[in-house]
Scaffold this active site. Structure first.
Site, PDB file in Angstrom:
ATOM      1  N   ARG A 237       0.853  -1.253   0.060  1.00 49.59           N
ATOM      2  CA  ARG A 237      -0.071  -0.116  -0.025  1.00 49.59           C
ATOM      3  C   ARG A 237       0.854   1.273  -0.223  1.00 49.59           C
ATOM      4  NH1 ARG A 237      -3.346  -2.685  -1.614  1.00 49.59           N
ATOM      5  NH2 ARG A 237      -5.357  -3.453  -0.867  1.00 49.59           N
ATOM      6  N   GLU A 266      -3.769   7.469  -5.187  1.00 48.81           N
ATOM      7  CA  GLU A 266      -4.225   6.483  -6.631  1.00 48.81           C
ATOM      8  C   GLU A 266      -5.537   7.074  -7.037  1.00 48.81           C
ATOM      9  OE1 GLU A 266      -3.656   2.379  -5.828  1.00 48.81           O
ATOM     10  OE2 GLU A 266      -1.639   2.614  -4.896  1.00 48.81           O
ATOM     11  N   HIS A 285      -1.025   0.464  -9.876  1.00 52.44           N
ATOM     12  CA  HIS A 285      -1.456  -0.668  -9.055  1.00 52.44           C
ATOM     13  C   HIS A 285      -2.129  -1.863  -9.680  1.00 52.44           C
ATOM     14  CE1 HIS A 285      -3.640  -0.973  -4.723  1.00 52.44           C
ATOM     15  NE2 HIS A 285      -3.321  -2.183  -5.462  1.00 52.44           N
TER      16      HIS A 285
HETATM   17  C1  8YV Z   1      -6.760  -5.462  -5.686  1.00 51.92           C
HETATM   18  C2  8YV Z   1      -4.885  -5.244  -4.166  1.00 51.92           C
HETATM   19  O1  8YV Z   1      -6.912  -6.098  -6.803  1.00 51.92           O
HETATM   20  O2  8YV Z   1      -6.046  -7.208  -3.323  1.00 51.92           O
HETATM   21  C3  8YV Z   1      -5.447  -6.124  -3.159  1.00 51.92           C
HETATM   22  O3  8YV Z   1      -5.264  -5.679  -1.693  1.00 51.92           O
HETATM   23  O4  8YV Z   1      -4.371  -4.249  -4.039  1.00 51.92           O
HETATM   24  C4  8YV Z   1      -5.209  -5.390  -5.621  1.00 51.92           C
HETATM   25  O5  8YV Z   1      -4.903  -6.727  -5.912  1.00 51.92           O
HETATM   26  C5  8YV Z   1      -7.350  -3.979  -5.577  1.00 51.92           C
HETATM   27  O6  8YV Z   1      -7.664  -3.378  -4.656  1.00 51.92           O
HETATM   28  C6  8YV Z   1      -8.495  -4.029  -6.847  1.00 51.92           C
HETATM   29  O7  8YV Z   1      -9.452  -4.746  -6.673  1.00 51.92           O
END
Ligand code: 8YV
Length: 325
Positions: A237, A266, A285
């Site tokens: 993150r 983001e 991302h």
């Molecule tokens: C997500 C991510 O796909 O899984 C997570 O926590 O950061 C990504 O893989 C994203 O949040 C959108 O779906």
């Protein structure tokens, strides 16, 4: 009449029809104040919430008095007020397993791209700058046989360690609250304190969830401990790393480079100084964003919601221990 659920992410037809067999599905374009106001009745009636990328806080929960389960199509759940959900006995489901290998592949892509200057040299070739034999100006640094430090030895951390150890003969260091004997046995990984990991690693991979404890865990002080030849990778993150401090370190070349899939804000604002630096490789991302894995995550998301709504929270439930049966 079927009970209703709110869907705030698109689903492939087969998964949507699986969900629609049992539930009346209200599809909305995203989870935000506007869509909540627009579909207020549906929110009032919904027993389930499925999607990713929207904040699920007390205000939203107040607009959903019938809610029984949330299912996020992600492993991370920092957008959810877990205590508020548990207080209302609402299950929170997530997708922690199906994306592991894909995110680990992305991390290795960032390791290779930033060490071997893949994106920078790609732009250089395409700009017609390859007019002479290449020399030290275009050289990069090796990945193999270097030391890779993993901050966050969870499922993804272990998948990265496996790739680094067996694919690139790297030494693995890691930080964790308690020892991961499996990683120590399989990848000869060595546990150490964060400061030591930062000082010794050629690649520092941050794979942490965002919590009050991890926010800005990597700031100016931590970056200053890294070698000037080292590379920082963040695929957890964005706010875990102080982006201003990172920008300064990259500008002043106190570290060699960075590979980033996540950012403090983001989408990253186009004016961000980070985007002007040649020694940073950026991705929007997309750690888990392959066709195969996003399908698998959506499938898990649907199955998790169906399971939770029928009282099964033994698998993929974040707050199972806080739920009253
Ligand atoms: C997500 C991510 O796909 O899984 C997570 O926590 O950061 C990504 O893989 C994203 O949040 C959108 O779906």
């Amino acid at each position: 009449m079927k009970p209703s659920v709110i869907l705030y992410e698109s689903l492939p037809a087969d998964l949507l029809s699986r969900l629609s067999e049992q539930y009346d599905v209200t599809e909305i374009s995203g989870l935000n104040a506007e869509t909540v106001a627009e579909h207020a009745d549906a929110f009032r009636q919904a027993v389930g919430l499925l999607g990713s990328g929207g904040k699920v806080d007390q205000t939203l929960l107040d607009s959903m008095p019938a809610l029984k389960a949330c299912s996020t199509i992600s492993v991370g759940y920092d957008l959810f007020d877990v205590d508020a959900l548990s207080a209302r006995n609402i299950a929170l489901m997530h997708t922690p397993t199906v994306l592991t290998d894909t995110v680990a592949d992305t991390i290795m892509a960032l390791v290779l791209a930033s060490a071997r200057r893949v994106t920078e040299l790609d732009r250089w070739v395409k700009a017609g700058k390859w007019t002479k034999n290449i020399g030290p100006e275009e050289f990069s640094i090796d990945v193999h046989h270097k030391t890779l430090g993993i901050v966050g030895m969870g499922r993804i951390g272990k998948a990265v360690a496996q790739r680094a150890r067996f694919g690139f003969d790297m030494e693995i260091l890691y930080t964790a609250r308690s020892a991961h004997k499996d990683a120590e046995e399989r990848f000869a990984a060595t546990r150490c304190e964060l400061d030591e990991l930062l000082k010794k690693s050629d690649f520092v991979c941050i794979i942490l969830p965002l919590t009050d404890q991890t926010r800005h865990m990597i700031g100016a002080g931590q970056l200053a401990l890294m070698k000037s030849s080292a590379i920082l990778i963040n695929a957890g993150r964005g706010p875990v790393v102080d982006e201003q401090a990172l920008t300064r370190a990259l500008k002043e070349k106190t570290i060699y480079g960075a590979g980033l899939d996540v950012f403090e804000q983001e989408p990253i604002p186009a004016r961000s100084e980070l985007l002007t630096l040649p020694n940073v490789v950026t991705l929007p991302h997309v750690g888990s964003a392959t066709h195969e894995t996003r399908y698998a995550m959506k499938k898990d998301g649907v199955e998790n919601l169906l399971a939770a709504l029928s009282g099964h929270t033994d698998k993929n439930c974040v707050n199972a221990s806080a739920l009253k049966k």
